[in-house]
Design an enzyme around this catalytic site. Sequence first.
Site, short mmCIF file in Angstrom:
data_model
loop_
_atom_site.label_atom_id
_atom_site.label_comp_id
_atom_site.label_asym_id
_atom_site.label_seq_id
_atom_site.Cartn_x
_atom_site.Cartn_y
_atom_site.Cartn_z
CD GLU A 179 12.33 8.76 2.83
OE1 GLU A 179 12.53 9.64 3.68
OE2 GLU A 179 11.52 7.82 3.01
CG HIS A 228 10.38 3.71 5.40
ND1 HIS A 228 11.13 4.29 6.41
CD2 HIS A 228 9.66 2.74 6.00
CE1 HIS A 228 10.87 3.70 7.55
NE2 HIS A 228 9.98 2.75 7.33
#
Length: 156
Positions: A54, A52
């Site tokens: 992040e 992802h």
Amino acid sequence: MNKRFMQRAIDEAYKGVNAGDGGPFGAVIVKDGEVLVSCHNTVLKDNDATHHAEINAITAVSALMGTFDLSGCEIYSTTESCPMCFSAIHWARIDRLIYGTSIPDVQKLGFNELMLPVAKIKEMAKLNMEIKSGFMLEECLELLEYWNNGENKKIY
């Protein structure tokens, strides 16, 4: 909060979508008013469900700084962090999370999100982290719409 930082996360997400790397998600990590990294989702490119935006950003900044401890940093994310990403943000000791769209916004598009909002996790864990939701919401919703209408749309 700084619109320039969120715009950078949005631009990074568009870059990833246009490359077919993953979903419409971008993240930027900032310290002392300076962007350290900007990353996008690479789940499809890397065939790794953990890639992802992040997580990619935390990994890149940790390598750049030579530490897992990202105290003093803030992260801008185009969409509310999933429980995995929020846990990584917590463990990296990032002080502040600023995000645009919410988990229900991406669930509507078919993403396999857990309905566990970051505010609820923060409350349950009694965290001090500052969270700001809905920042540059319209621009982040436009990003989701762009992805939803695009040729690189893949739901995972």
